[in-house]
Design an enzyme around this catalytic site. Sequence first.
Site, PDB file in Angstrom:
ATOM      1  N   HIS A   1       4.980   8.506   4.438  1.00  0.00           N
ATOM      2  CA  HIS A   1       6.297   8.416   3.802  1.00  0.00           C
ATOM      3  C   HIS A   1       6.696   6.989   3.453  1.00  0.00           C
ATOM      4  CE1 HIS A   1       7.175   7.702   8.104  1.00  0.00           C
ATOM      5  NE2 HIS A   1       8.171   6.960   7.668  1.00  0.00           N
TER       6      HIS A   1
ATOM      7  N   HIS B   1      14.931  -2.033  13.377  1.00  0.00           N
ATOM      8  CA  HIS B   1      14.771  -0.711  13.983  1.00  0.00           C
ATOM      9  C   HIS B   1      13.582  -0.698  14.933  1.00  0.00           C
ATOM     10  CE1 HIS B   1      11.724  -0.424  10.868  1.00  0.00           C
ATOM     11  NE2 HIS B   1      11.452   0.844  11.098  1.00  0.00           N
TER      12      HIS B   1
END
EC number: 1.13.11.16
Length: 314
Positions: free
Chosen positions: A115, A179
Amino acid sequence: MHAYLHCLSHSPLVGYVDPAQEVLDEVNGVIASARERIAAFSPELVVLFAPDHYNGFFYDVMPPFCLGVGATAIGDFGSAAGELPVPVELAEACAHAVMKSGIDLAVSYCMQVDHGFAQPLEFLLGGLDKVPVLPVFINGVATPLPGFQRTRMLGEAIGRFTSTLNKRVLFLGSGGLSHQPPVPELAKADAHMRDRLLGSGKDLPASERELRQQRVISAAEKFVEDQRTLHPLNPIWDNQFMTLLEQGRIQELDAVSNEELSAIAGKSTHEIKTWVAAFAAISTFGNWRSEGRYYRPIPEWIAGFGSLSARTEN
């Protein structure tokens, strides 16, 4: 010729754990605006800098950088699947040029991507197959990692090559910002996970892939409730980073070590090196200006979510 750039965060959690509708509408509007600007530019070639999440690259051979002379997206987390339209001869020429410039760039004629590559092509171009693409993997999770300086030099080398092509070139950077989702680490892995990280994870059974995806979804749901469950997002760092890019000061990042970046913003923040490579590449085309800056921390996607464009002025 002219060049355009767009850097965009990605998340496998899009559509699985989404923020409030007003936030989702805001993000979708930002992406739609970027898509319109890119369509108006009408790129003839895309150079896509993106990471992997142990779906295509493993510890059997883990290069810092790899150019896909052939590439296929696996369609994880519902992202687009299929072959990427890589112009083979152009990719080969790019690899030779980058190597001659002193950057040791690996190549793959059967690169498997996830992705991280598929989302920007879907969101910004409408699909995997819309424009010829040179897919460039930058290792963002598997230590030892490339540093900012080497990544910048990679971007500059690819930029110099593409600036000779007499084509409208679109540079895309995919990933970040701050993140740290639940990504396995070789040093802490049990025997089964170690085997997967050493290469058997390339062809996961569907049931195991579903369990893996569900673990990420569950982690996001817990993070929304309690942001102490994972490394916190760091909006201050994210915005400082975007400002450095806008001001053309990426060379200052050379002094930031990988260990420092992990501590400040999370172990998966190394994906921002795709942004650095993209900005380094467009800088070789001459004067440029940034536009379309957007940032918002989105716990549901375990990401400091950013979007930033730039265009040449020559």
